[in-house]
Motif scaffolding. Structure first.
Motif, PDB file in Angstrom:
ATOM      1  N   ASN A  66       0.888  -1.132  -0.058  1.00 35.45           N
ATOM      2  CA  ASN A  66      -0.047   0.084   0.044  1.00 35.45           C
ATOM      3  C   ASN A  66       0.868   1.146  -0.066  1.00 35.45           C
ATOM      4  OD1 ASN A  66      -2.511  -1.368   0.002  1.00 35.45           O
ATOM      5  ND2 ASN A  66      -2.692  -1.362   2.140  1.00 35.45           N
TER       6      ASN A  66
ATOM      7  N   SER B 226     -11.418   0.970   5.572  1.00 39.03           N
ATOM      8  CA  SER B 226     -10.460  -0.025   5.988  1.00 39.03           C
ATOM      9  C   SER B 226     -11.362  -1.351   6.558  1.00 39.03           C
ATOM     10  CB  SER B 226      -9.617   0.837   7.317  1.00 39.03           C
ATOM     11  OG  SER B 226     -10.475   0.829   8.395  1.00 39.03           O
ATOM     12  N   SER B 227     -10.398  -2.080   6.818  1.00 41.13           N
ATOM     13  CA  SER B 227     -10.988  -3.488   7.171  1.00 41.13           C
ATOM     14  C   SER B 227     -10.986  -3.421   9.099  1.00 41.13           C
ATOM     15  CB  SER B 227     -10.187  -4.761   6.623  1.00 41.13           C
ATOM     16  OG  SER B 227      -8.908  -4.711   6.925  1.00 41.13           O
TER      17      SER B 227
ATOM     18  N   HIS C  69      -6.196  -2.221  11.121  1.00 38.94           N
ATOM     19  CA  HIS C  69      -5.253  -2.494  10.140  1.00 38.94           C
ATOM     20  C   HIS C  69      -3.988  -2.816  11.097  1.00 38.94           C
ATOM     21  CE1 HIS C  69      -6.790  -0.867   6.230  1.00 38.94           C
ATOM     22  NE2 HIS C  69      -7.478  -1.644   6.665  1.00 38.94           N
TER      23      HIS C  69
ATOM     24  N   THR D  94      -5.009  -6.320   7.238  1.00 39.15           N
ATOM     25  CA  THR D  94      -5.084  -5.009   6.733  1.00 39.15           C
ATOM     26  C   THR D  94      -5.512  -5.128   5.350  1.00 39.15           C
ATOM     27  OG1 THR D  94      -3.156  -4.414   8.114  1.00 39.15           O
ATOM     28  CG2 THR D  94      -3.706  -3.022   6.170  1.00 39.15           C
ATOM     29  N   LYS D  95      -6.499  -4.174   4.601  1.00 39.09           N
ATOM     30  CA  LYS D  95      -6.946  -4.152   3.482  1.00 39.09           C
ATOM     31  C   LYS D  95      -5.820  -3.956   2.437  1.00 39.09           C
ATOM     32  CE  LYS D  95     -10.281  -3.785   0.126  1.00 39.09           C
ATOM     33  NZ  LYS D  95     -11.224  -4.708  -0.127  1.00 39.09           N
TER      34      LYS D  95
ATOM     35  N   TYR E 178      -5.215  -2.439  -1.275  1.00 39.57           N
ATOM     36  CA  TYR E 178      -5.953  -1.821  -2.259  1.00 39.57           C
ATOM     37  C   TYR E 178      -5.154  -1.565  -3.662  1.00 39.57           C
ATOM     38  CZ  TYR E 178      -7.749   0.146   2.187  1.00 39.57           C
ATOM     39  OH  TYR E 178      -8.168   0.469   3.300  1.00 39.57           O
TER      40      TYR E 178
ATOM     41  N   HIS F 254      -1.812   6.568   2.291  1.00 35.29           N
ATOM     42  CA  HIS F 254      -2.077   5.262   3.111  1.00 35.29           C
ATOM     43  C   HIS F 254      -2.127   5.828   4.615  1.00 35.29           C
ATOM     44  CE1 HIS F 254      -0.193   1.189   4.156  1.00 35.29           C
ATOM     45  NE2 HIS F 254      -1.643   1.202   4.493  1.00 35.29           N
TER      46      HIS F 254
ATOM     47  N   THR G 210      -1.857   5.052   8.077  1.00 37.16           N
ATOM     48  CA  THR G 210      -1.004   4.241   8.850  1.00 37.16           C
ATOM     49  C   THR G 210      -0.865   4.904  10.281  1.00 37.16           C
ATOM     50  OG1 THR G 210       1.004   4.743   8.032  1.00 37.16           O
ATOM     51  CG2 THR G 210      -0.115   2.792   7.080  1.00 37.16           C
TER      52      THR G 210
ATOM     53  N   ASN H 133      -6.571   4.740  11.662  1.00 37.75           N
ATOM     54  CA  ASN H 133      -7.199   5.110  10.419  1.00 37.75           C
ATOM     55  C   ASN H 133      -8.656   5.497  10.697  1.00 37.75           C
ATOM     56  OD1 ASN H 133      -9.170   2.790   9.925  1.00 37.75           O
ATOM     57  ND2 ASN H 133      -7.118   1.474  10.044  1.00 37.75           N
TER      58      ASN H 133
ATOM     59  N   GLY I 146      -8.905   3.572   5.273  1.00 35.96           N
ATOM     60  CA  GLY I 146      -7.333   3.021   4.913  1.00 35.96           C
ATOM     61  C   GLY I 146      -6.774   3.853   4.075  1.00 35.96           C
TER      62      GLY I 146
END
Length: 345
Positions: A94, A187-188, A191, A228-229, A231, A249, A251, A301, A305
């Motif tokens: 990412n 985001s998932s 992360h 973590t997703k 992308y 990104h 983070t 995030n 994400g």
């Protein structure tokens, strides 16, 4: 040829045969990541990749490295090791994506107190899955058994990626302008950042690990371990049709540290707080940790994400193109004149 084995080294805590067993167990996972350009296989002193630059008049290599951090503590507690590899890949790919680069190869590094082949293979299975999601190849790695340095049931995991982009397509924010729209890519979960604070807020070594949280539709521990997703594929596809002016990104450091990294001098990011779709998990962290909103947006995030900056005229098109690639996106702010930074309004 005599097989490699040292009884003395084994007595000191390092079983080199366990390393060979781990390699055998991980071969099938590594095989899933093979893409055109990979030369050779596992076992060499270096990973070989033949770079195809037919579509790149001026190819530029872009590298990135990162680890999983203290999120690994949660993997130890849950005894679940097949997803943290996805985190490791995501944190690296990412990042190079934020330069406009396509990740090509990945290498991992696992350091452990005791090499348990099945555990190492599980870790690598996650790394391989992350590479598949990113479209890059796992061309090598290292497993270091370090008794006395790490506890027998713990390990550290880090990774390294190299990608490529044509020099003319590097995202350098030179075309960013006031009025550009900032898109949020959900985001998932948490992360791989902020877990030192997460572990301070929750009693993860006690009752909270398996605590059922209705708004998370399950237990807290597994929700926090969600990988973590990545992308890469949808965003690279978007870049074929839309002029993306910047990528952040999100983070460690959250909004306030990461979004300004894609801004040029003289421009600022105005984020509409009500537009940000904050995940219930972050509401839970803020509530139970009594954490001010400013600190939350400066640590996590918050459900975003990755942030993309696109021309206002292309914002709706970008959202539709990303949706067609399976990636949700929505506008959460705009670029305005001012000192480089972030304003949450």
């Amino acid at each position: 040829m005599e097989k490699s084995f040292s009884e003395s080294y084994k007595a000191a805590g390092v079983d080199i045969t366990a390393g060979y067993q781990a390699v055998e167990l991980m071969k099938a996972h590594v095989g899933r990541t093979m893409i055109p350009g990979v030369l050779g296989g596992l076992g060499g002193f270096g990973g070989l990749f033949e770079l195809d630059v037919q579509d790149m008049p001026h190819p530029v290599l872009v590298s990135g490295t990162d680890g999983v951090g203290t999120k690994l503590k949660l993997a130890f507690l849950l005894d679940k090791h097949d997803t943290v590899g996805i985190d490791c890949v995501a944190m690296c790919v990412n990042d190079v994506l934020a330069c406009g680069a396509r990740p090509l190869v990945f290498l991992d590094y696992i350091a452990c107190g005791k090499n348990v082949p099945e555990c190492v293979a599980a870790i690598v299975s996650g790394v391989a899955e992350g590479c598949v999601q990113a479209g890059c190849a796992l061309v090598g790695g290292e497993t270091a058994e370090m008794p006395g340095f790490y506890p027998e049931d713990e390990y550290d995991l880090a990774g390294f990626t190299v990608g490529a982009v044509d020099k003319s397509k590097i995202l350098d924010n030179s075309k960013m302008a006031a009025g550009d729209v900032i898109l949020a890519l959900p985001s998932s979960g948490v992360h791989s950042n902020g877990f030192s604070l997460v572990r301070k807020v929750f009693d993860l070594e006690g009752k909270d690990l398996h605590r059922n949280v209705p708004e998370l539709s399950g237990e807290l521990g597994p929700a926090l371990l969600t990988p973590t997703k990545i992308y890469v594929k949808p965003v690279l596809k978007l870049m074929e049709s839309v002029a993306v002016h910047g990528v952040s990104h999100i983070t460690g450091g959250g909004f306030y540290e990461n979004i300004p990294r894609c801004l040029p001098d003289g421009l600022s990011a105005k984020i509409r707080r009500k537009a940000v779709r904050v995940s219930p998990l972050f509401d839970l962290i803020a509530r139970e940790g009594d954490i001010p909103e400013r600190d939350m947006f400066n640590t996590f995030n918050m459900g975003v994400g990755m942030a993309l900056v696109v021309p206002a005229a292309d914002a709706d098109k970008a959202v539709d193109l990303l949706k067609a690639e399976g990636q949700e996106a929505y506008p959460m702010g705009e670029i305005v004149p001012g000192e480089k930074g972030v304003a949450l309004v």
